[in-house]
Design an enzyme around this catalytic site. Structure first.
Site, PDB file in Angstrom:
ATOM      1  N   CYS A  30     -35.638 -48.868 -16.071  1.00  0.00           N
ATOM      2  CA  CYS A  30     -37.008 -48.447 -15.794  1.00  0.00           C
ATOM      3  C   CYS A  30     -37.256 -48.161 -14.323  1.00  0.00           C
ATOM      4  O   CYS A  30     -38.316 -47.663 -13.961  1.00  0.00           O
ATOM      5  CB  CYS A  30     -37.982 -49.497 -16.321  1.00  0.00           C
ATOM      6  SG  CYS A  30     -38.041 -49.573 -18.127  1.00  0.00           S
ATOM      7  N   ASP A  62     -52.085 -47.100 -21.331  1.00  0.00           N
ATOM      8  CA  ASP A  62     -51.659 -48.270 -22.100  1.00  0.00           C
ATOM      9  C   ASP A  62     -50.234 -48.082 -22.601  1.00  0.00           C
ATOM     10  O   ASP A  62     -49.618 -47.030 -22.418  1.00  0.00           O
ATOM     11  CB  ASP A  62     -52.626 -48.528 -23.262  1.00  0.00           C
ATOM     12  CG  ASP A  62     -52.872 -50.005 -23.502  1.00  0.00           C
ATOM     13  OD1 ASP A  62     -51.925 -50.794 -23.318  1.00  0.00           O
ATOM     14  OD2 ASP A  62     -53.994 -50.367 -23.887  1.00  0.00           O
ATOM     15  N   ASP A 103     -43.217 -51.982 -26.323  1.00  0.00           N
ATOM     16  CA  ASP A 103     -44.501 -51.290 -26.244  1.00  0.00           C
ATOM     17  C   ASP A 103     -45.372 -51.588 -27.464  1.00  0.00           C
ATOM     18  O   ASP A 103     -46.592 -51.685 -27.357  1.00  0.00           O
ATOM     19  CB  ASP A 103     -44.279 -49.777 -26.135  1.00  0.00           C
ATOM     20  CG  ASP A 103     -43.810 -49.356 -24.754  1.00  0.00           C
ATOM     21  OD1 ASP A 103     -43.947 -50.144 -23.811  1.00  0.00           O
ATOM     22  OD2 ASP A 103     -43.289 -48.230 -24.635  1.00  0.00           O
ATOM     23  N   GLY A 151     -32.623 -39.690 -35.483  1.00  0.00           N
ATOM     24  CA  GLY A 151     -33.071 -39.484 -34.115  1.00  0.00           C
ATOM     25  C   GLY A 151     -32.735 -38.095 -33.625  1.00  0.00           C
ATOM     26  O   GLY A 151     -32.547 -37.164 -34.415  1.00  0.00           O
ATOM     27  N   HIS A 152     -32.636 -37.972 -32.315  1.00  0.00           N
ATOM     28  CA  HIS A 152     -32.361 -36.671 -31.702  1.00  0.00           C
ATOM     29  C   HIS A 152     -31.453 -36.883 -30.500  1.00  0.00           C
ATOM     30  O   HIS A 152     -31.602 -37.861 -29.760  1.00  0.00           O
ATOM     31  CB  HIS A 152     -33.665 -36.001 -31.260  1.00  0.00           C
ATOM     32  CG  HIS A 152     -33.480 -34.627 -30.695  1.00  0.00           C
ATOM     33  ND1 HIS A 152     -33.062 -33.557 -31.461  1.00  0.00           N
ATOM     34  CD2 HIS A 152     -33.634 -34.146 -29.435  1.00  0.00           C
ATOM     35  CE1 HIS A 152     -32.982 -32.475 -30.707  1.00  0.00           C
ATOM     36  NE2 HIS A 152     -33.329 -32.814 -29.476  1.00  0.00           N
ATOM     37  N   SER A 153     -30.504 -35.955 -30.309  1.00  0.00           N
ATOM     38  CA  SER A 153     -29.566 -36.060 -29.198  1.00  0.00           C
ATOM     39  C   SER A 153     -29.399 -34.704 -28.534  1.00  0.00           C
ATOM     40  O   SER A 153     -29.558 -33.660 -29.160  1.00  0.00           O
ATOM     41  CB  SER A 153     -28.206 -36.568 -29.695  1.00  0.00           C
ATOM     42  OG  SER A 153     -27.643 -35.645 -30.616  1.00  0.00           O
ATOM     43  N   ASP A 236     -46.937 -54.896 -21.016  1.00  0.00           N
ATOM     44  CA  ASP A 236     -45.602 -55.413 -20.686  1.00  0.00           C
ATOM     45  C   ASP A 236     -45.223 -54.978 -19.281  1.00  0.00           C
ATOM     46  O   ASP A 236     -45.724 -53.992 -18.744  1.00  0.00           O
ATOM     47  CB  ASP A 236     -44.539 -55.030 -21.722  1.00  0.00           C
ATOM     48  CG  ASP A 236     -44.297 -53.544 -21.850  1.00  0.00           C
ATOM     49  OD1 ASP A 236     -45.085 -52.755 -21.299  1.00  0.00           O
ATOM     50  OD2 ASP A 236     -43.316 -53.162 -22.514  1.00  0.00           O
TER      51      ASP A 236
END
Length: 341
Positions: A30, A62, A103, A151-153, A236
């Site tokens: 992060c 948020d 999240d 998912g996606h790649s 968080d």
């Protein structure tokens, strides 16, 4: 033994992969976030879109969006991904998944489904390593009871991994960053310092097992305890550091806070990493952004503030109210800004 299996041993005896994933990224975790001030400027014109179904949108930054689909049901939506924060592919996957799921927990919700988001430098890093990353993510999502459904790649010069997560919550029991009230304790559910230790890990290869397990730990129990206690405000602590995320909450809620530096929990080795200069650029940008809103008591140093601004990855929940078993690090006030004592 192939190159994905070969390891070297560091001075502390912990195995270090021969392929150092953090060498393939300009930053880690992060700490790679776009600086908060720049990000707010970029999205300022996109907020405030009226829709009666939107309970939580872009307005206060948020942790997840919340949309009312039934009087007793809100759907939560979020996405989070980042470059490698550790060199072990499986651990990176675990950490990234826990971070994305956080999240949903920060909003008082339960995750119900996730999809993978992957950027991979094919032809540069073995696909077997990507499989390990995905396997790590799946292990933590399974622990959370959240199925991962595809998912996606993309082919990407830098490796990136994370998840888009859908969750649910009761609309009357959401944890929000605009619901803090004055005169309440502030609880932090994970120790600080992973940014400093991750930066040391990237520079030296030293492995910090406590930091890895802290990042890979779910915030589920703390979230459920906060909801059960009837608390209303939480967020968080991730890339903008404790001070940055607290500032966003206080600004959205119209309250202030006092932080007791000595009460803030720290990971072993964090102070040493700070002393030795392993401060990320993201952490320094965090402090630069939030410092106009911070008043320091006599004796509080810039290093103390850098510690509180340390860019966390998959950090704990910052909860307004007391949660048994977790440290209280300060309290909210009727004033404005943050006082560090």
């Amino acid at each position: 033994m192939n190159e994905t299996q070969a390891t070297i041993t560091e001075s502390d005896g912990a195995p270090e992969p021969a392929i150092r994933l953090t060498d393939y990224a300009h930053g880690g975790g992060c700490a790679c976030k776009i600086p908060p001030g720049e990000l707010e400027d970029a999205v300022r014109g996109l907020i405030g879109q009226p829709d009666a179904k939107v309970l939580v949108g872009l307005d206060n930054g948020d942790d997840a969006a919340a949309v009312l689909v039934r009087n007793d049901l809100a759907v939560l939506s979020t996405a989070d991904f980042f470059t490698p924060v550790v060199n072990d592919a499986f651990d990176w996957g675990r950490i990234a998944a826990a971070n994305a799921l956080s999240d949903i927990y920060a909003m008082g919700g339960q995750p119900v489904a996730a999809i993978n988001l992957v950027g991979w430098p094919r032809g540069v890093l073995p696909m077997e390593l990507m499989t390990e990353v995905l396997r790590g993510g799946l292990s933590v999502a399974s622990q959370a009871g959240c199925p991962v459904l595809g998912g996606h790649s993309i082919d990407d010069p830098e490796p990136k991994y994370g998840m888009a997560v859908t969750g649910v919550a009761h609309p009357d029991r959401l944890l929000r960053n605009d619901a803090a009230q004055p005169g309440l304790p502030i609880t932090l559910t994970k120790p600080l310092g992973v940014g400093l230790l991750n930066n040391r890990h990237k520079k030296t290869g030293e492995v910090f097992a406590e930091a890895v397990e802290t990042m890979a730990a779910l915030n589920r129990e703390a979230s459920e305890a906060a909801v059960a206690a009837g608390l209303r405000a939480a967020t968080d602590v991730t890339g903008f550091g404790l001070l940055g995320h607290l500032h966003k909450m206080l600004r959205a809620s119209g309250v202030g806070a006092v932080i007791d530096l000595k009460a803030v929990p720290l990971l072993d080795g964090a102070l040493e990493a700070l002393r030795d200069g392993f401060v990320s650029g993201g952490t320094r940008r965090n402090l630069e952004w939030v410092q106009p809103h911070v008043v320091s008591a006599p004796g509080i140093t810039e290093d103390d503030l850098l510690l509180l601004a340390d860019a966390q990855t998959s950090g704990g929940l910052l909860v307004i109210g007391e949660l048994p078993g977790y440290p209280v690090i300060g309290h909210t006030t009727a004033g404005q800004g943050i006082e560090v004592r």
